[in-house]
Write a protein that holds these residues in place. Structure first.
Motif: not given
Length: 197
Positions: A59-66, A20-24, A104-108, A12-16
């Protein structure tokens, strides 16, 4: 105060992140663990720094974060601390970074450093083994060493803390190539919606 939200499955995180490439995504492992392997575009905010500066991070976060770590334990601790600071929209990645990579998520990847969980297992196992061998070859009092390690690991599981990990995180091999200040780390967390690096 402990807030438990639905964890995020790796797929689900991979799909998110694809949608939404701007997800935190905040990785709460040590800087050395992060340098060795991390989710592409994630931000490293080590757990000890997050706990000390939770109000500023929240204070820096807005919306959601994983929140991400090796297994989910540290991310769960970070989630609780952020909730205490008023940010209750943090989610924890199930199974940690390894599960994300397996999905299969992108990992550096850039190094061969061991994860903190692996370092703790190696250290605890080595100390317990040395104590058991020493108790057979010398004084039976050395048998208390494996018992102390077992008690420490049991307390670690019950309290969801790990003193050994705290000590190991300060070792030279777990220090980042370049030290960062709290202001630098927190300043790189996107305020609201931002492009991922």
């Amino acid at each position: 105060m402990s807030i438990t939200l639905t964890p995020v499955a790796p797929r689900d995180l991979k799909a998110e992140l694809a949608a939404r490439p701007d997800a935190v995504v905040l990785d709460v492992r040590t800087p050395a663990e992060f340098e060795a392997e991390h989710i592409a575009g994630s931000y490293n905010v080590p757990l000890d720094l997050l706990q000390e500066h939770a109000d500023e991070v929240a204070a820096r976060l807005d919306g959601t974060a994983v929140l991400v770590c090796q297994s989910g334990n540290r991310a769960g601790t970070a989630q609780d601390r952020l909730a205490q600071a008023g940010f209750t929209s943090a989610r924890v990645l199930q199974g940690g970074i390894s599960a994300y990579a397996e999905a299969g998520g992108e990992v550096v990847r850039s190094g061969q450093r061991w994860s903190m969980d692996r370092q703790v297992r190696m250290t605890a196992g080595s100390i317990a083994l040395a104590g058991a061998v020493a108790s057979q070859l010398g004084s039976k009092r050395f048998g208390l060493i494996p018992a102390a390690i077992g008690a420490g690991l049991s307390f670690s599981a019950v309290s969801n803390t790990c003193a050994m990990a705290s000590v190991l995180s300060k070792m030279p091999w777990n220090r980042p190539a370049q030290e960062r200040t709290a202001d630098d780390v927190i300043g790189h967390i996107p305020a609201g919606t931002a492009k991922r690096s």
